[in-house]
Design an enzyme around this catalytic site. Structure first.
Site, PDB file in Angstrom:
ATOM      1  N   CYS A  80     -23.056 -12.475 -48.115  1.00 18.21           N
ATOM      2  CA  CYS A  80     -23.933 -11.837 -47.122  1.00 18.21           C
ATOM      3  C   CYS A  80     -24.825 -10.756 -47.743  1.00 18.21           C
ATOM      4  O   CYS A  80     -25.723 -11.069 -48.510  1.00 18.21           O
ATOM      5  CB  CYS A  80     -23.077 -11.303 -45.974  1.00 18.21           C
ATOM      6  SG  CYS A  80     -24.033 -10.962 -44.498  1.00 18.21           S
ATOM      7  N   HIS A 174     -19.607 -16.002 -44.011  1.00 15.76           N
ATOM      8  CA  HIS A 174     -18.376 -15.301 -44.413  1.00 15.76           C
ATOM      9  C   HIS A 174     -17.201 -16.276 -44.550  1.00 15.76           C
ATOM     10  O   HIS A 174     -16.547 -16.588 -43.554  1.00 15.76           O
ATOM     11  CB  HIS A 174     -18.043 -14.218 -43.379  1.00 15.76           C
ATOM     12  CG  HIS A 174     -19.022 -13.095 -43.404  1.00 15.76           C
ATOM     13  ND1 HIS A 174     -18.847 -11.988 -44.190  1.00 15.76           N
ATOM     14  CD2 HIS A 174     -20.203 -12.923 -42.763  1.00 15.76           C
ATOM     15  CE1 HIS A 174     -19.880 -11.171 -44.032  1.00 15.76           C
ATOM     16  NE2 HIS A 174     -20.713 -11.715 -43.169  1.00 15.76           N
ATOM     17  N   GLU A 176     -14.362 -15.712 -45.636  1.00 18.56           N
ATOM     18  CA  GLU A 176     -13.080 -15.021 -45.423  1.00 18.56           C
ATOM     19  C   GLU A 176     -12.648 -14.995 -43.961  1.00 18.56           C
ATOM     20  O   GLU A 176     -11.484 -14.762 -43.650  1.00 18.56           O
ATOM     21  CB  GLU A 176     -13.168 -13.588 -45.967  1.00 18.56           C
ATOM     22  CG  GLU A 176     -14.111 -12.638 -45.238  1.00 18.56           C
ATOM     23  CD  GLU A 176     -15.586 -12.758 -45.645  1.00 18.56           C
ATOM     24  OE1 GLU A 176     -15.946 -13.747 -46.321  1.00 18.56           O
ATOM     25  OE2 GLU A 176     -16.382 -11.873 -45.262  1.00 18.56           O
TER      26      GLU A 176
END
Ligand code: XMP
Length: 523
Positions: A80, A174, A176
């Protein structure tokens, strides 16, 4: 042990990146985004991740990686903001999007993703198209020099980038976040295939390593641990008792009168079972309730509790007669990160108020005599450590409990009568959750006693009784939370169990707010 370093630029998801990499069995360390290369930091480091950030890459004061970190030759994954910053500083362009992209967004790899072996191994085994998780207000409009776009979102936004000459990758989304499909696969491709890291991270390995370090550091000197009754300090106690000679371990527990039902006995029993020789409980209920009397302002209550804690603690420690002891604390990795100590100066300081700034701890810290054996662990890892150390499931699986205890769960002024009512109601709520097998599905559950009374009927009589709020949330780390979706039947029965057994409560309500905008606690 191989490790991956995460440069933190203050994203709410940075901790998640760290956790996910550890879930892959590789040790990860979050460091300040601006940190420069140091030999110790790079020892056994196989790759670097650049986190997201609340900043825009083009904004004044935006955090920047240190140039030395970009010259290590190590593989790099920029997430990002990370990839936006790299883009902007290598001749590309980043602009504000018309609409902020937030949530699920399909992404597809372009044929270029197979253009060279490194890129192919980064996308190896992943489907051509999958649902990613986006959270960004800026977007890359032109890649930097040497960068190629190898994946785009359905809206045409560059989503995956790769460098032509370096083992560097960038993701606009993202990986994660658990809602990102194949997020773990992507991280695993980076960590294992691109970085070549080997998994060596396990709780058993951590226990062995920390115990060795601890013995070397303290020798035969006394160590004093302040325990709160929560998971962290109990696990820290178990760790000290296992790693040192129990004769040198002093455990001090302060009963503030703001603890949960039967908590004191439970804490003492568990630590005795682990072989504690010096275990002292200080009954300070009267002192705490005395200074809290008549105070209803939440911030003032917190300060009063914090100050009294320090006072009682100091007197108790002096009485123990071990002025030069090392001081141990159950500080977690997240505590350091959230109080802004462990990471970059751009990380938002969210919860520093949660940790009492005790002069005793600060003095010991200045002397280099504070021990924090859990300070590289996440909460779930602390639980795993507790299990390895033989603590019972009721302790290791326990929901978090705030330092100021029931003091922030009794809205308005705090009295012994209200503490007792809340303790009774809360223990019924928890008992019901356990009986319904809901306790472990909920991240944190508790009751809040409201400063209002409402009218009801008991038998033929009109009654005027307390209102109790139930809070049950699901969360990953307490930073954000959603209300738990109970079956209505469960809620009705729990409400009835409480009003039947706690005569002072006439009405039960369920708090359905998320965090944000609400917080988990009510004060
Ligand atoms: P909030 O209410 O900030 O809570 O959404 C997030 C998590 O932190 C706990 N909490 C505290 N823990 N001292 C603590 O040790 C405190 O003063 C404190 N206030 C909140 C809360 O229980 C939740 O788990």
């Amino acid at each position: 042990m191989d490790k991956i370093i995460i440069l933190d630029f203050g994203s709410q998801y940075t901790q998640l990146i760290g956790r996910r990499i550890r879930e892959l069995g590789v040790y990860s360390e979050i460091v300040a985004g601006e940190r420069a290369v140091e030999p110790e930091l790079l020892r056994d480091c196989k790759g670097i991740v650049l986190s997201g950030s609340p900043y825009s890459a083009y904004q004044e004061g935006a955090p920047a990686p240190n140039q030395s970190m970009l010259e290590t030759g190590l593989p790099l994954l920029a997430v990002c903001y990370g990839i936006q910053w790299l883009t902007l500083h290598s001749g590309g362009n980043v602009e504000r999007c018309d609409t902020r992209e937030y949530g699920s967004m399909p992404v597809r790899f372009l044929p270029e993703a197979r253009a060279n072996p490194a890129w192919a191994s980064f996308s190896n085994g992943l489907p051509e198209r999958f649902s990613s998780w986006m959270s960004h207000g800026d977007s890359i409009v032109a890649p930097g020099e040497g960068w190629k776009i190898i994946g785009v979102s359905d809206r045409g936004v560059p989503a995956v980038l790769a460098h032509e000459h370096k083992p560097w990758f960038g993701l606009q989304f993202h990986p994660e976040v658990s809602h990102c499909e194949h997020g773990m696969d992507i991280l695993s491709r980076f960590v294992f295939d691109i970085c070549g890291a080997k998994p060596g991270w396990s709780i058993e390995a951590y226990l062995e390593e920390e115990a060795k370090l601890l013995r070397a550091r303290v020798g035969a000197e006394p160590v004093l641990l302040l325990i709160s009754g929560g998971v962290d300090s109990t696990v820290a106690g178990a760790f000290l008792l296992r790693s040192l000679n129990p004769e040198q371990v002093y455990l001090l527990y302060i009963d503030t009168g703001l603890m949960r039902k039967a908590e004191n006995d439970e804490v003492m029993r568990n630590l005795s079972k682990l072989g504690a020789r010096h275990l002292e409980a200080v009954d300070a209920e009267a002192q705490f309730l005395g200074v809290l009397a008549g105070e209803s302002d939440p911030e003032k209550k917190r300060h009063i509790i914090g100050d009294m804690f320090i006072k009682v603690q100091q007197t108790a420690v002096e009485r123990l007669g071990i002025p030069n002891a090392f001081l141990a604390q159950g500080t977690l990795y997240t505590d350091l990160i959230e109080s802004g100590k462990g990471v970059g100066n751009k990380a938002q300081v969210i919860k520093s108020h949660h940790n009492v700034r005790s002069p005793l701890i600060e003095k010991k810290r200045a002397e280099g005599r504070v021990i924090e054996p859990l300070d590289r662990l996440y909460k779930d890892e602390v639980r795993a450590l507790g299990r390895v150390l033989g603590l019972p499931e009721e302790i290791v699986g326990r929901h978090p409990f705030p330092g100021p205890g029931l003091g922030v769960r009794i809205l308005g002024d705090v009295t012994k009568e209200k503490c007792d009512i809340l303790r009774d109601a809360d223990s019924i709520f928890i008992e019901e959750l356990r009986a319904r097998k809901l306790y472990d599905r909920i991240w944190q559950a508790f009751c809040v006693l409201l400063p209002v009374r409402s009218v009801g009927v008991t038998g033929d009589e009109r009654a005027y009784k307390y209102v109790l709020a139930l809070r049950a949330i699901q969360s990953e780390d307490g930073m954000t939370a959603q209300p738990f979706a109970f079956d209505m039947k469960d809620l009705f029965e729990i409400s009835a169990a409480i009003t039947n057994r706690v005569p002072q409560i006439g009405r039960v309500v369920y708090d359905v707010s998320s965090k944000p905008p609400a917080t988990i606690e009510w004060e």
